[in-house]
Design a protein around this motif. Structure first.
Motif, short mmCIF file in Angstrom:
data_model
loop_
_atom_site.label_atom_id
_atom_site.label_comp_id
_atom_site.label_asym_id
_atom_site.label_seq_id
_atom_site.Cartn_x
_atom_site.Cartn_y
_atom_site.Cartn_z
N MET A 1 0.87 -1.08 -0.06
CA MET A 1 -0.10 0.01 -0.02
C MET A 1 0.80 1.15 0.04
O MET A 1 1.86 1.28 0.56
N LYS A 2 0.58 2.32 -0.89
CA LYS A 2 1.18 3.43 -1.16
C LYS A 2 0.50 4.40 -0.15
O LYS A 2 -0.48 4.45 0.06
N ILE A 3 1.59 5.14 0.50
CA ILE A 3 1.05 6.30 1.55
C ILE A 3 1.44 7.68 0.78
O ILE A 3 2.26 7.72 0.46
N ILE A 4 0.41 8.45 0.59
CA ILE A 4 0.68 9.79 0.01
C ILE A 4 0.11 10.82 0.89
O ILE A 4 -0.66 10.88 1.38
N GLU A 5 1.15 11.70 1.05
CA GLU A 5 0.92 12.79 1.96
C GLU A 5 0.67 14.21 1.50
O GLU A 5 0.27 15.20 2.08
N THR A 6 0.82 14.41 0.01
CA THR A 6 0.70 15.66 -0.35
C THR A 6 -0.56 15.69 -1.63
O THR A 6 -0.70 14.69 -2.10
N ALA A 7 -1.14 16.82 -1.70
CA ALA A 7 -2.30 16.76 -2.48
C ALA A 7 -1.93 16.58 -3.97
O ALA A 7 -2.38 16.06 -4.88
N LYS A 8 -0.52 17.33 -4.27
CA LYS A 8 -0.12 17.20 -5.74
C LYS A 8 0.40 15.84 -6.05
O LYS A 8 -0.25 15.51 -7.25
N LEU A 40 -16.98 -0.36 4.07
CA LEU A 40 -16.96 0.64 3.01
C LEU A 40 -15.79 0.27 2.18
O LEU A 40 -15.94 0.31 0.92
N VAL A 41 -14.44 0.23 2.67
CA VAL A 41 -13.41 -0.47 1.59
C VAL A 41 -13.54 -1.55 1.00
O VAL A 41 -13.28 -1.30 -0.17
N LYS A 42 -14.24 -2.45 1.64
CA LYS A 42 -14.39 -3.90 0.97
C LYS A 42 -15.34 -3.39 -0.33
O LYS A 42 -15.49 -4.06 -1.41
N LYS A 43 -16.37 -2.53 -0.12
CA LYS A 43 -17.25 -2.29 -1.17
C LYS A 43 -16.73 -1.64 -2.35
O LYS A 43 -16.91 -1.68 -3.45
N ALA A 44 -15.51 -0.64 -1.85
CA ALA A 44 -15.06 0.20 -2.96
C ALA A 44 -13.98 -1.05 -3.75
O ALA A 44 -14.01 -0.80 -4.99
N ARG A 45 -13.67 -1.73 -3.11
CA ARG A 45 -12.65 -2.70 -3.70
C ARG A 45 -13.40 -3.90 -4.64
O ARG A 45 -13.09 -4.11 -5.77
N GLU A 46 -14.87 -3.96 -4.34
CA GLU A 46 -15.57 -4.66 -5.13
C GLU A 46 -16.05 -3.98 -6.29
O GLU A 46 -15.96 -4.53 -7.56
N LEU A 47 -16.05 -2.75 -6.24
CA LEU A 47 -16.47 -1.99 -7.53
C LEU A 47 -15.47 -1.42 -8.35
O LEU A 47 -15.70 -1.12 -9.58
N CYS A 48 -14.14 -1.31 -7.84
CA CYS A 48 -13.17 -0.46 -8.46
C CYS A 48 -11.86 -1.20 -8.56
O CYS A 48 -11.76 -1.96 -8.06
N ASP A 49 -10.90 -0.75 -9.53
CA ASP A 49 -9.54 -1.33 -9.67
C ASP A 49 -8.84 -0.97 -8.58
O ASP A 49 -7.86 -1.58 -8.31
N ILE A 50 -8.98 0.56 -8.50
CA ILE A 50 -7.99 1.21 -7.37
C ILE A 50 -8.66 1.68 -6.22
O ILE A 50 -9.82 2.36 -6.32
N VAL A 51 -8.32 1.27 -5.18
CA VAL A 51 -9.09 1.90 -4.00
C VAL A 51 -8.19 2.87 -3.16
O VAL A 51 -6.95 2.55 -2.72
N VAL A 52 -8.79 4.03 -2.80
CA VAL A 52 -7.91 4.95 -2.21
C VAL A 52 -8.65 5.34 -0.80
O VAL A 52 -10.03 5.58 -0.93
N LYS A 86 -6.26 -4.94 1.46
CA LYS A 86 -5.69 -4.47 -0.11
C LYS A 86 -5.99 -3.08 -0.61
O LYS A 86 -6.60 -2.89 -1.82
N THR A 87 -6.01 -2.28 0.29
CA THR A 87 -6.07 -0.76 -0.18
C THR A 87 -4.85 -0.43 -1.06
O THR A 87 -3.78 -0.98 -0.74
N ASP A 88 -5.19 0.26 -1.93
CA ASP A 88 -3.90 0.59 -2.86
C ASP A 88 -3.25 1.76 -2.37
O ASP A 88 -1.67 1.85 -2.36
N ILE A 89 -4.00 2.78 -1.99
CA ILE A 89 -3.57 4.09 -1.52
C ILE A 89 -3.95 4.80 -0.24
O ILE A 89 -5.32 4.72 -0.42
N THR A 90 -3.14 5.07 0.67
CA THR A 90 -4.01 5.67 1.76
C THR A 90 -3.37 7.20 1.54
O THR A 90 -2.16 7.47 1.34
N PHE A 91 -4.11 8.06 1.44
CA PHE A 91 -4.16 9.61 1.45
C PHE A 91 -4.11 10.17 2.77
O PHE A 91 -4.96 10.04 3.30
N PHE A 92 -2.95 10.68 3.19
CA PHE A 92 -2.81 11.12 4.81
C PHE A 92 -2.03 12.43 4.94
O PHE A 92 -0.94 12.52 5.35
N PRO A 93 -2.89 13.51 4.57
CA PRO A 93 -2.19 14.86 4.46
C PRO A 93 -2.31 15.58 5.78
O PRO A 93 -2.99 14.88 6.65
N ASP A 94 -1.41 16.38 6.27
CA ASP A 94 -1.49 16.85 7.42
C ASP A 94 -2.49 18.30 7.42
O ASP A 94 -3.02 18.46 6.23
#
Ligand code: AMP
Length: 283
Positions: A1-8, A40-52, A86-94
């Motif tokens: 799982m990738k962790i992303i901290e910036t909006a850009k 909710l994450v499982k639901k997104a996993r069912e529906l989509c290729d990538i879960v954020v 099996k979340t692909d990306i966690t967006f974790f901004p401050d």
């Protein structure tokens, strides 16, 4: 799982995934995850290729006397749980990343905020719609999954997406409950064992109203009184509201007639504010 901290970086990643033809499913959260979030994450996993999944305790949705400083946080544990799903990306901004200096822009859905939790939590839903709009612009999802547990929030976000022509499908997911029926919430961690037991009365009152509704009762005053009776049967439950409202407009109803209604309850047990709801509709 990738962790992303910036909006850009999140935007660039989302853009690349979209160009590759991937569908993005998004679950915004404030962290301290429980089985409700993970459903909710499982639901997104069912529906989509990538879960954020985003984790951000959003200051603009907390009032001055609310619990932002002691809102529970445990990023290491959240990371482990999201990895398992099996979340692909966690967006974790401050906070600075989301609200830099000179931040002036807010999104408001009128009317729908003038009911239920919006009455006691002034400005709360403007905080919610503002952060969700920002997150949608950053994560660029095709689908976003929200829990029915926060019913007014769900209705407001659906209206915002429709009114502002956001090209996102809002998926709603039923409330996940603990054994005994207490709706899961990060705030349940504040409850003492005795308070938790009192919390079960919220579900008991919902079940009782559902039963009476199924038996043909349509007078909302009678239904509300039954819920109130159960919640008042023990000391220490401070009822903020028990409302039966039109499920779309959130306006209070005297009678439930040809309309989908929502029974929504908010109460305080000790220092903890709990909410729950159920849809009352002809089967
Ligand atoms: P929160 O972290 O409390 O802001 O919640 C993030 C998302 O999880 C929102 O869409 C909530 O409605 C949803 N959620 C919270 N608790 C539950 C629950 N018990 N069952 C289903 N969804 C939930």
């Amino acid at each position: 799982m990738k962790i992303i901290e910036t909006a850009k970086e999140m935007q660039m990643t989302a853009e690349r995934l979209r160009l590759e033809g991937k569908t993005i499913g998004f679950v915004p959260t404030m962290g301290y995850l429980h089985e409700g979030h993970l459903a909710l994450v499982k639901k997104a996993r069912e529906l989509c290729d990538i879960v954020v999944v985003s984790i951000f305790v959003n200051p603009t949705q907390f009032g001055p006397n609310e619990d932002i400083d002691k809102y529970p946080r445990d990023f290491e544990r959240d990371k482990r749980l999201l990895d398992q799903e099996k979340t692909d990306i966690t967006f974790f901004p401050d906070k600075k990343e989301m609200y830099p200096d000179q931040y002036f822009t807010y999104v408001q859905v009128r009317e729908l905020e003038d009911h239920l939790c919006g009455l006691s939590r002034k400005g709360h839903f403007v905080g919610v719609t503002t952060i969700v709009t920002k997150l949608f612009n950053i994560v660029k999802p095709h689908y976003a999954v929200f829990g029915q547990k926060d019913y007014q929030q769900l209705i407001i976000i659906q209206r915002m997406v429709r009114d502002l022509n956001m090209d996102i499908e809002i998926v709603s997911f039923p409330t996940v409950r603990e054994d005994g029926g207490l709706a899961m919430s990060s705030r349940n961690t504040y409850l003492s064992p005795e308070e938790r037991e009192k919390g079960l009365l919220i579900y008991a009152s919902i079940k009782r109203v559902e039963e009476l509704f199924k038996g043909g009762e349509r007078n909302t005053n009678s239904l509300r009184k039954e819920a109130e009776k159960i919640l008042s049967s023990r000391d220490g439950i401070d009822i903020e509201y028990i409302n039966i409202s039109d499920a779309e407009t959130l306006k209070e109803l005297d009678y439930i007639q040809d309309k989908k209604a929502v029974l929504a309850i908010a109460c305080r047990i000790g220092k903890t504010r709990l909410i729950d709801n159920t849809i009352l509709t002809e089967a």
